[in-house]
Design a protein around this motif. Sequence first.
Motif, PDB file in Angstrom:
ATOM      1  N   LEU A 553       0.827  -1.193   0.000  1.00  0.00           N
ATOM      2  CA  LEU A 553       0.000   0.000   0.000  1.00  0.00           C
ATOM      3  C   LEU A 553       0.870   1.255   0.000  1.00  0.00           C
ATOM      4  CD1 LEU A 553      -2.761  -0.973   2.591  1.00  0.00           C
ATOM      5  CD2 LEU A 553      -2.868  -1.085   0.095  1.00  0.00           C
ATOM      6  N   PRO A 554       0.385   2.342  -0.600  1.00  0.00           N
ATOM      7  CA  PRO A 554       1.149   3.603  -0.593  1.00  0.00           C
ATOM      8  C   PRO A 554       1.366   4.109   0.829  1.00  0.00           C
ATOM      9  CG  PRO A 554      -0.628   3.676  -2.215  1.00  0.00           C
ATOM     10  CD  PRO A 554      -0.842   2.449  -1.399  1.00  0.00           C
ATOM     11  N   ALA A 555       2.415   4.850   1.006  1.00  0.00           N
ATOM     12  CA  ALA A 555       2.726   5.418   2.328  1.00  0.00           C
ATOM     13  C   ALA A 555       1.577   6.310   2.789  1.00  0.00           C
ATOM     14  CB  ALA A 555       4.026   6.210   2.259  1.00  0.00           C
ATOM     15  N   GLY A 556       1.270   6.226   4.077  1.00  0.00           N
ATOM     16  CA  GLY A 556       0.229   7.066   4.651  1.00  0.00           C
ATOM     17  C   GLY A 556      -1.153   6.465   4.623  1.00  0.00           C
ATOM     18  N   ARG A 557      -1.308   5.362   3.909  1.00  0.00           N
ATOM     19  CA  ARG A 557      -2.624   4.698   3.875  1.00  0.00           C
ATOM     20  C   ARG A 557      -2.867   4.017   5.217  1.00  0.00           C
ATOM     21  NH1 ARG A 557      -6.811   3.128   0.032  1.00  0.00           N
ATOM     22  NH2 ARG A 557      -8.343   2.282   1.459  1.00  0.00           N
ATOM     23  N   GLN A 558      -3.915   4.443   5.933  1.00  0.00           N
ATOM     24  CA  GLN A 558      -4.155   3.940   7.281  1.00  0.00           C
ATOM     25  C   GLN A 558      -4.954   2.644   7.249  1.00  0.00           C
ATOM     26  OE1 GLN A 558      -5.255   6.614  10.427  1.00  0.00           O
ATOM     27  NE2 GLN A 558      -5.011   8.393   9.093  1.00  0.00           N
ATOM     28  N   PRO A 559      -4.614   1.710   8.133  1.00  0.00           N
ATOM     29  CA  PRO A 559      -5.431   0.503   8.235  1.00  0.00           C
ATOM     30  C   PRO A 559      -6.801   0.846   8.798  1.00  0.00           C
ATOM     31  CG  PRO A 559      -3.818   0.566  10.010  1.00  0.00           C
ATOM     32  CD  PRO A 559      -3.489   1.707   9.087  1.00  0.00           C
ATOM     33  N   VAL A 560      -7.819   0.108   8.359  1.00  0.00           N
ATOM     34  CA  VAL A 560      -9.182   0.326   8.835  1.00  0.00           C
ATOM     35  C   VAL A 560      -9.416  -0.563  10.053  1.00  0.00           C
ATOM     36  CG1 VAL A 560     -11.631   0.161   8.255  1.00  0.00           C
ATOM     37  CG2 VAL A 560      -9.972   0.903   6.519  1.00  0.00           C
ATOM     38  N   ILE A 561      -9.890   0.013  11.141  1.00  0.00           N
ATOM     39  CA  ILE A 561     -10.190  -0.759  12.352  1.00  0.00           C
ATOM     40  C   ILE A 561     -11.507  -1.497  12.132  1.00  0.00           C
ATOM     41  CG2 ILE A 561     -10.702  -0.593  14.819  1.00  0.00           C
ATOM     42  CD1 ILE A 561      -9.029   2.016  14.811  1.00  0.00           C
ATOM     43  N   THR A 562     -11.472  -2.817  12.263  1.00  0.00           N
ATOM     44  CA  THR A 562     -12.644  -3.646  11.984  1.00  0.00           C
ATOM     45  C   THR A 562     -13.138  -4.285  13.272  1.00  0.00           C
ATOM     46  OG1 THR A 562     -11.786  -4.124   9.777  1.00  0.00           O
ATOM     47  CG2 THR A 562     -13.544  -5.551  10.596  1.00  0.00           C
ATOM     48  N   ALA A 563     -14.459  -4.247  13.486  1.00  0.00           N
ATOM     49  CA  ALA A 563     -15.034  -4.816  14.709  1.00  0.00           C
ATOM     50  C   ALA A 563     -16.350  -5.500  14.387  1.00  0.00           C
ATOM     51  CB  ALA A 563     -15.266  -3.725  15.754  1.00  0.00           C
ATOM     52  N   SER A 692      -8.301  10.676   8.038  1.00  0.00           N
ATOM     53  CA  SER A 692      -8.938  10.356   9.316  1.00  0.00           C
ATOM     54  C   SER A 692      -8.875   8.858   9.609  1.00  0.00           C
ATOM     55  CB  SER A 692     -10.408  10.793   9.310  1.00  0.00           C
ATOM     56  OG  SER A 692     -10.513  12.168   9.048  1.00  0.00           O
ATOM     57  N   LYS A 693      -8.794   8.524  10.892  1.00  0.00           N
ATOM     58  CA  LYS A 693      -8.875   7.129  11.302  1.00  0.00           C
ATOM     59  C   LYS A 693     -10.255   6.600  10.910  1.00  0.00           C
ATOM     60  CE  LYS A 693      -6.977   5.963  15.156  1.00  0.00           C
ATOM     61  NZ  LYS A 693      -6.669   5.767  16.596  1.00  0.00           N
ATOM     62  N   SER A 694     -10.279   5.377  10.362  1.00  0.00           N
ATOM     63  CA  SER A 694     -11.533   4.861   9.820  1.00  0.00           C
ATOM     64  C   SER A 694     -11.890   3.520  10.444  1.00  0.00           C
ATOM     65  CB  SER A 694     -11.442   4.734   8.298  1.00  0.00           C
ATOM     66  OG  SER A 694     -11.261   6.007   7.705  1.00  0.00           O
TER      67      SER A 694
END
Length: 798
Positions: A553-563, A692-694
Motif C-alpha cells: 500500500l502507498p505510504a500514509g494509507r491507514q489501516p481500517v479498524i474492523t469490529a 482520518s482514522k476509519s
Amino acid sequence: MTALYDKLNPILLLEKRQNCADRAVAGGLQGFLDYWRDEVASLPPEAAERANAEVVLSLLRGYRHMSPAERCVAVDQVLARLADEPPAGSTGPSRSEGRAAAAPRARTRRPTAPRATLASPLTVIKGVGARNQEYLERLGLRTVEDLLYYLPRRYDDFSRLKTVSRLVLGEEATVVGTVRKVYSGRARGGLPVVAVSLADDTGPIEARWFGQPFLARQFRPGDQVVFSGRVDQYRGRLFLNGPEWEPLQPELLHTGRLVPVYPLTRGLGARRLRTLVREAIDRFVPQVVDRLPEGTRRDLDLMGLQEALQQIHFPDSLESLAIARRRLCFDEFLLLQLGVLGQRRQWSLQAGIPLEPSRAGIDAFAAGLPFRLTAAQQRAVGDILADLGRHTPMRRLLQGDVGSGKTVVAVAALLATVRNGYQAAVMAPTGILAEQHYQTITSMLAACPDVHCVLLTGAVPAAEKERIRAAAATGEPQVLIGTHALIQESVSLPRLAVMVVDEQHRFGVTQRTALAERGEALPHILAMSATPIPRSLAMTIYGDLDVSVLDELPAGRQPVITAVRDDGDRERIYAFMTAEVAAGRQCFVVCPRIDESDEAVGKSAVAEHRRLSKSVFRRQRLGLLHGRMSGEEKEQAMAAFKQGAVDILVSTTVIEVGIDIPNASVMLIESAGRFGLAQLHQLRGRVGRGESKSYCILLADEDSDAASERLRIMEQTADGFALAEEDLRMRGPGDFFGVRQHGLPSLKVAQLGDTTVLEQARREAARLVADDPELARPEHAALCRDVRRFWASDEVVS
C-alpha cells in the motif's frame, strides 16, 4: 435356459463385470445362493437341471472366502455350464449344438431405424415420452449426452447393509428382508400413512411413509425387498422413516449402495430420473469416445472416460467415486486451459502497435505527483512499458488490493500512448466509476495540458455525445473514459493503441473484444482488478494474461479498524456515527437487499433509510443508493455524498467497488454474515481513503458457524489476498464473484479450489499447445472437437 438359471445368469454376468468383488447382490452372492439352493431343492428329483444345479452350487461354495482371482475362475466355469443349459421344456440340442445344426432361414429385411447416438433426443431412451421430455428440458437436458453429463449433486450412502437386530437409532442403513404385512390408514390430522412390516432372520422392522397412499399397492406379503433410510424411533420401537425401496434384484439402483441424488423439477421424481440415467448409462456409455489418448491416461494415472461416467453416477465405493470425479475434473480443467492458452496463443500471433515510451518522460510525470510511487508500482510501470514496446499486443492484468494505487500505474500507460501519437481508452463498469476515473485521471495529468481527456457515458447529453464521437473518429481527443458507451457501433477510435479495462471481472470476453475492435489494429490491453484473486482462479480466469501485482500500500494509507458487533451494540454505534458526522466526517450504512419485498433475508436499504431518517439520525442528512435507481439518480446520489451534501449514505453493495470518498470514515455493514469475505473486504475498502482514522463495523444477525467464521476472519485479517483464499475455501468458486461473468464456460464437476488437479491440467495443456498447437493430430481429434464444443456452449457476458 430354465427360469431357475434366468435368475442366476445375470447376477454372475454383473459379478464378472465388477471383477468378482462380491458386490453384485446386496449382502454378497452367498445370500442369493442360499435362496437359489431352496429353489433347486423344490425341483422334482428327476428334473434334468437339478443335477447341473448341484454342480453349480459346488463350484460357488465358499464364494465370500475366495480371493477375487479364485472367484473369477469359479464364475467363468459356471457361466460356461449355463451357456450349454437347454431352454426350458426343450429336448433338443444344447445352444452350441443348436447353433451348429440350425439351417439358415430366409428373412424379410425390414428398414432399419437410424442408430441412436449421443446426439439423439432423449425420447430414444426407454421411458422418455412427451411428458418426461418436457420435464427434462426444464433441467436443460435435450440430448442423450446432456443426460450422461447431468451429474448428481450428492449421494445417499445406503451401502451399510445391516440385519434388523443391528440397527441403531439415527443411522442411515439398508435392510434386506421379506414383507410380512402391508397396511394403510390415516395419521392424526388425516394424513395418509402406509406401513410395511419387513423381517429378516434376526427379527422384524416397520417402514412408514406419509402422504403416499399409492405405496400400499406396491408391496405384497412374501416379496423380497430392500429398504434404505434413516432409523427413527416411536414409543420406544425402531422404524424406518420414509425409506427408499426396491425389490431385491441383481443390481440395486435406489438402495443398498451409494445412491445418486440429482437436482429435480416438478413432475420428475428422484426414482424416475435415476432410472432414466441408468438406462442411458447402460445403453450409450459404450459410444463415448475418450478424448484423452491412452498414453496420456496412463502417464497421468487417470480412469477411462467411460468408466468415469459410470462411476460418477453409480459408484461402487467412495474410492471409485473419488477416482471418477478426479478424471472428470481433470477433463474440465484441461478443456478450460486449452481454450485459455489457445486464446493467448492467437493473441500472440496478432500484429500489435509497437510504441516507444520514454522512460524519462514517465519518470518526470511520477516526480510531479504529490506522492511517491511504491516499489510495486514502479515494477508494474516497468512491465507495462516493456510490453508496449513489443510488436505483439500487450495482455496484462494489473491486480492490487483496495487502495494499492492501480490508477496511477494506468495513467503512466495512457501518457506513454499519447506521447506516441495514439489514442487510449478507459472502460469502467458504471457511470459513477467512469466519472470518478475521469476526475482522478485529469487531476493526475494536470501538468500535461496537451493531453485531452473526455468522458463518454450514458448520462452525457445526446448533442455532446455526437460531438465526442465525431472528434474521436479524427483521432482527437487522445484519452476517452467511459462505460459500455465506448463499445457502441457508432464510436470509432481509429488510432486506439491502449485499452484499460477497470474492474475487469465485471466485463465478459465479448465486451472486451468489442472495445478492442474499435481501432484499426489490435490495441494493447491493460486489465485492472481490485478484487484479490486466489492463485487457482487467476490461473483459470486470467490464464491468457500476464500479471503484475501491487502487493504493498502507498505510504500514509491507514489501516481500517474492523469490529464485529451485534444488535445489543446499536445505540453505541449510532452515537459513535453521530460524533463522526459532528466532526465533519461521513458514514456508509450498507444493507444486503433493496426493499422488504425482496425474497432475500436481512435488512433492506429502503426500509433502513426510512427508519434511520425518522428515528435515529433526524438531525443528519441521509442519502439512499441502490441498484434499481436510474443511472441519473445513482449519479446524483453519489455526487451529493461526494460533495458533502449528505452525511450518511444508506446503500446496497452498489458502492462495493471503486467509489473513492476520502472524507468517509465509518462503514456500517448490516447483516454482515450474509456477505462473502471478498465482498466484505471491498466494502471495507470504501473507507480509510483519507487522513482520518476509519472504522468498519460488521453487524451480525446470523448464528451459523460459517457466518461467524467469516466475520472473525475479517476482524483479524486486512490482507485481501489472504481473505480471497479463505473465501474460495469457504464458499467455492461459484459464489466468489460469479465465474460465468468472465465469459468462461461453466464447470460441472471441477472445483477451482483443487489446485493440484488444476495445475496438472495446465501443465498438460501447455505441453499439448507446444507440441500440437492446433490439436490437428489424429489422436487429438476428439479433444479438439470437445474444446470447441466446451467453449462454444455458454460464453456469458455480464
